[in-house]
Design a protein around this motif. Structure first.
Motif, PDB file in Angstrom:
ATOM      1  N   LEU A  42      16.925   0.105  42.916  1.00 29.34           N
ATOM      2  CA  LEU A  42      16.935   1.008  41.913  1.00 29.34           C
ATOM      3  C   LEU A  42      18.287   0.446  41.280  1.00 29.34           C
ATOM      4  O   LEU A  42      19.442   0.744  41.910  1.00 29.34           O
ATOM      5  CB  LEU A  42      17.100   2.350  42.306  1.00 29.34           C
ATOM      6  N   ARG A  43      18.189   0.305  39.792  1.00 27.66           N
ATOM      7  CA  ARG A  43      19.346  -0.061  39.102  1.00 27.66           C
ATOM      8  C   ARG A  43      19.854   1.144  38.067  1.00 27.66           C
ATOM      9  O   ARG A  43      19.207   1.832  37.509  1.00 27.66           O
ATOM     10  CB  ARG A  43      19.039  -1.095  38.131  1.00 27.66           C
ATOM     11  N   LEU A  44      21.092   1.556  38.309  1.00 27.52           N
ATOM     12  CA  LEU A  44      21.761   2.790  37.986  1.00 27.52           C
ATOM     13  C   LEU A  44      22.848   2.256  37.101  1.00 27.52           C
ATOM     14  O   LEU A  44      23.898   1.369  37.674  1.00 27.52           O
ATOM     15  CB  LEU A  44      22.106   3.736  38.950  1.00 27.52           C
ATOM     16  N   ASN A  45      23.363   2.799  35.788  1.00 27.10           N
ATOM     17  CA  ASN A  45      24.411   2.462  35.173  1.00 27.10           C
ATOM     18  C   ASN A  45      25.411   3.773  35.151  1.00 27.10           C
ATOM     19  O   ASN A  45      25.003   4.793  35.067  1.00 27.10           O
ATOM     20  CB  ASN A  45      24.013   2.350  33.654  1.00 27.10           C
ATOM     21  N   LEU A  46      26.592   3.370  35.669  1.00 25.36           N
ATOM     22  CA  LEU A  46      27.747   4.287  35.863  1.00 25.36           C
ATOM     23  C   LEU A  46      28.717   3.852  34.701  1.00 25.36           C
ATOM     24  O   LEU A  46      29.147   2.730  34.405  1.00 25.36           O
ATOM     25  CB  LEU A  46      28.287   4.220  37.113  1.00 25.36           C
ATOM     26  N   SER A  47      29.523   4.850  34.168  1.00 21.60           N
ATOM     27  CA  SER A  47      30.658   4.892  33.352  1.00 21.60           C
ATOM     28  C   SER A  47      31.317   6.015  33.391  1.00 21.60           C
ATOM     29  O   SER A  47      30.883   6.946  33.386  1.00 21.60           O
ATOM     30  CB  SER A  47      30.168   4.352  31.843  1.00 21.60           C
ATOM     31  N   TYR A  48      32.694   5.554  33.152  1.00 24.85           N
ATOM     32  CA  TYR A  48      33.670   6.760  32.891  1.00 24.85           C
ATOM     33  C   TYR A  48      33.471   7.309  31.621  1.00 24.85           C
ATOM     34  O   TYR A  48      33.833   8.644  31.312  1.00 24.85           O
ATOM     35  CB  TYR A  48      35.091   6.403  33.083  1.00 24.85           C
ATOM     36  N   LYS A  49      32.762   6.514  30.549  1.00 26.02           N
ATOM     37  CA  LYS A  49      32.647   6.997  28.980  1.00 26.02           C
ATOM     38  C   LYS A  49      31.436   7.782  28.987  1.00 26.02           C
ATOM     39  O   LYS A  49      31.380   8.399  28.020  1.00 26.02           O
ATOM     40  CB  LYS A  49      32.388   5.860  28.132  1.00 26.02           C
ATOM     41  N   PHE A  50      30.459   7.915  30.219  1.00 25.18           N
ATOM     42  CA  PHE A  50      29.441   8.950  30.029  1.00 25.18           C
ATOM     43  C   PHE A  50      29.881  10.417  29.795  1.00 25.18           C
ATOM     44  O   PHE A  50      28.875  11.230  29.445  1.00 25.18           O
ATOM     45  CB  PHE A  50      28.475   8.799  31.195  1.00 25.18           C
ATOM     46  N   GLN A  51      30.882  10.664  29.940  1.00 26.78           N
ATOM     47  CA  GLN A  51      31.576  11.984  29.893  1.00 26.78           C
ATOM     48  C   GLN A  51      30.574  13.194  30.740  1.00 26.78           C
ATOM     49  O   GLN A  51      30.163  14.372  30.258  1.00 26.78           O
ATOM     50  CB  GLN A  51      31.582  12.613  28.772  1.00 26.78           C
ATOM     51  N   THR A  52      30.087  12.812  31.980  1.00 29.19           N
ATOM     52  CA  THR A  52      29.280  13.553  33.058  1.00 29.19           C
ATOM     53  C   THR A  52      30.075  13.290  34.264  1.00 29.19           C
ATOM     54  O   THR A  52      31.145  12.383  34.585  1.00 29.19           O
ATOM     55  CB  THR A  52      27.789  13.109  32.915  1.00 29.19           C
ATOM     56  N   ARG A  53      29.595  14.080  35.284  1.00 27.84           N
ATOM     57  CA  ARG A  53      30.263  14.211  36.469  1.00 27.84           C
ATOM     58  C   ARG A  53      30.247  12.752  37.236  1.00 27.84           C
ATOM     59  O   ARG A  53      29.012  12.004  37.325  1.00 27.84           O
ATOM     60  CB  ARG A  53      29.662  14.959  37.344  1.00 27.84           C
ATOM     61  N   LEU A  54      31.385  12.110  37.639  1.00 33.18           N
ATOM     62  CA  LEU A  54      31.106  10.836  38.235  1.00 33.18           C
ATOM     63  C   LEU A  54      32.441  10.792  39.531  1.00 33.18           C
ATOM     64  O   LEU A  54      33.416  10.967  39.065  1.00 33.18           O
ATOM     65  CB  LEU A  54      31.511   9.685  37.466  1.00 33.18           C
TER      66      LEU A  54
END
Length: 133
Positions: A42-54
């Motif tokens: 499963l490929r998931l994209n993460l980013s601090y710029k998404f402005q959701t919980r990370l």
């Protein structure tokens, strides 16, 4: 690679930009939408710029991600993450790569010369990431 090394690497990549992780959802402790369970790649994209919980902590990555315009709080233990990619930086954790994925990769890259493949080795990572791996 120990979890603390993976954590530092992911943090390094996230500072650079959007980062794709590849997760084996069959591993214990993985929380993703029901229709994605059972996927070993499963490929998931993460980013601090998404402005959701990370949250990147010692035992997992917790991220509020969007699937078909619906928000879902995902949890990925480090043992389930077997690849990370940001820009031209790609790291595969072969010891955690599922057998099915290994076979598919071997078939995909059969006949590709070593020159055509770029592998990022721990010694090629920035010093601040490598020093505690």
């Amino acid at each position: 690679m120990k979890n603390d090394g993976k954590k530092k690497l992911l943090e390094h990549m996230l500072v650079r930009g959007k980062t794709m992780i590849v997760v084996d959802t069959t591993k214990f402790g993985v929380v993703v939408p029901k229709h994605l369970k059972g996927d070993t790649g499963l490929r998931l994209n993460l980013s601090y710029k998404f402005q959701t919980r990370l949250e990147v902590n010692e035992s997992n990555v917790i991220a509020n991600l969007s699937f078909d315009n619906r928000s879902f709080l995902c949890k990925m233990p480090w043992e389930s993450i077997w690849m990370m990619k940001c820009g031209d930086e790609l790291v595969i954790f072969s010891e955690e790569m599922p057998e099915l994925e290994k076979k598919e990769s071997e078939a995909q890259f059969k006949g590709v010369t070593e020159r055509e493949l770029k592998t990022v080795l721990p010694e090629e990572l920035p010093d601040r990431v490598v020093e505690e791996m």
